[in-house]
Scaffold this motif. Structure first.
Motif, PDB file in Angstrom:
ATOM      1  N   LYS A 287       0.795  -1.220   0.000  1.00  0.00           N
ATOM      2  CA  LYS A 287       0.000   0.000   0.000  1.00  0.00           C
ATOM      3  C   LYS A 287       0.842   1.292   0.000  1.00  0.00           C
ATOM      4  CE  LYS A 287      -3.867   2.253   2.374  1.00  0.00           C
ATOM      5  NZ  LYS A 287      -3.171   3.473   2.796  1.00  0.00           N
TER       6      LYS A 287
ATOM      7  N   ARG B 170       1.765   1.957  -3.467  1.00  0.00           N
ATOM      8  CA  ARG B 170       0.585   2.302  -4.285  1.00  0.00           C
ATOM      9  C   ARG B 170       0.089   3.713  -3.973  1.00  0.00           C
ATOM     10  NH1 ARG B 170      -2.892   4.018  -6.731  1.00  0.00           N
ATOM     11  NH2 ARG B 170      -4.618   3.012  -7.847  1.00  0.00           N
ATOM     12  N   ASP B 171       0.198   4.104  -2.711  1.00  0.00           N
ATOM     13  CA  ASP B 171      -0.263   5.437  -2.293  1.00  0.00           C
ATOM     14  C   ASP B 171       0.515   6.563  -2.966  1.00  0.00           C
ATOM     15  OD1 ASP B 171      -2.285   4.554  -0.654  1.00  0.00           O
ATOM     16  OD2 ASP B 171      -1.140   4.692   1.198  1.00  0.00           O
TER      17      ASP B 171
ATOM     18  N   SER C 263      -1.810   7.181  -6.178  1.00  0.00           N
ATOM     19  CA  SER C 263      -3.116   7.760  -5.821  1.00  0.00           C
ATOM     20  C   SER C 263      -3.595   7.067  -4.561  1.00  0.00           C
ATOM     21  CB  SER C 263      -4.145   7.615  -6.952  1.00  0.00           C
ATOM     22  OG  SER C 263      -4.592   6.284  -7.090  1.00  0.00           O
ATOM     23  N   LYS C 264      -4.521   7.718  -3.863  1.00  0.00           N
ATOM     24  CA  LYS C 264      -4.941   7.243  -2.552  1.00  0.00           C
ATOM     25  C   LYS C 264      -6.122   6.275  -2.643  1.00  0.00           C
ATOM     26  CE  LYS C 264      -1.880   9.695  -0.407  1.00  0.00           C
ATOM     27  NZ  LYS C 264      -0.706   9.049   0.220  1.00  0.00           N
TER      28      LYS C 264
ATOM     29  N   TRP D 116     -11.316   3.268  -5.551  1.00  0.00           N
ATOM     30  CA  TRP D 116     -10.263   4.253  -5.782  1.00  0.00           C
ATOM     31  C   TRP D 116     -10.862   5.522  -6.375  1.00  0.00           C
ATOM     32  CZ3 TRP D 116      -5.407   2.903  -4.207  1.00  0.00           C
ATOM     33  CH2 TRP D 116      -5.184   1.541  -3.970  1.00  0.00           C
TER      34      TRP D 116
END
Length: 207
Positions: A26, A29-30, A33-34, A53
């Motif tokens: 995560k 990935r953050d 985008s969150k 998302w």
């Protein structure tokens, strides 16, 4: 604002391992985008994870996906070997939906996702009726998300409700029917329905 709702069906018994891998992945990935929300199914279709998302628009999503494809560190930590099937749908928030993450529901919740499919042309009537009825319904429990499908399975109306536990869900559903204000009377009925009881992952922004 749009939301991509991704549903992965995993190998039997693989949910815990998938979420453990995702938790490690995560932070990488953050950077792109969150995450809006991440759940796994407790009742309904089992061995599924559902993640939402938020993106500004389709161009934003495309840019994020292209950047992710070039991120070798991110690609090396996937859980693809645990996935049996994938679905991805682009959802438009209903006019009365509060953005994911804009409200604090506390922790330890369960979420009920209801997926209704309507006949072509019926969704505007549904949105109008719900827009009038949701403020009263939210006095009993909050509406976490409400979307209509834009790409993927069409004519879908998805709503997600927050409850502390099953006892509260049962009490709220019984209370909501009193007085005839709920469910909203749109004059049309869904042609198909699917319900899922969802439990948030430990790393989900919605807990």
């Amino acid at each position: 604002m749009i939301y991509e709702v991704r549903t992965y069906t995993l190998r039997t018994g693989a949910v815990a391992e998938f979420e453990e891998r995702f938790a490690k992945r995560k932070p990488m990935r953050d950077k792109h985008s969150k995450l809006g929300a991440f759940w796994h199914t407790e009742f309904g279709p089992l061995n599924q994870v559902v993640h939402a998302w938020p993106y500004d628009d389709l161009q934003h999503r495309t840019a994020v996906r292209e950047a992710m494809a070039k991120d070798t560190e991110l690609q090396a930590t996937s859980g693809r070997d645990l996935i049996v099937a994938q679905e991805a749908e682009i959802m438009t928030p209903a006019p009365f939906m509060a953005a994911l993450g804009s409200r604090d529901y506390g922790t330890g919740n369960i979420y009920e996702m209801r997926i209704y499919t309507y006949a072509p042309g019926d969704l505007p009537k549904v949105l109008e009726a719900w827009g009038k009825a949701v403020p009263g319904r939210e006095k009993l429990s909050p509406l976490a998300a409400c979307w209509t499908s834009e790409l993927g399975g069409l004519n879908k109306f998805v709503h997600v409700w927050v409850y502390k536990d099953m006892a509260e869900r049962n009490r709220v559903r019984e209370e909501s029917r009193k007085g005839g204000q709920w469910p909203p009377q749109s004059g049309v009925r869904p042609i198909r329905q699917e319900n899922k009881l969802l439990v948030p992952a430990a790393f989900s922004p919605l807990r």
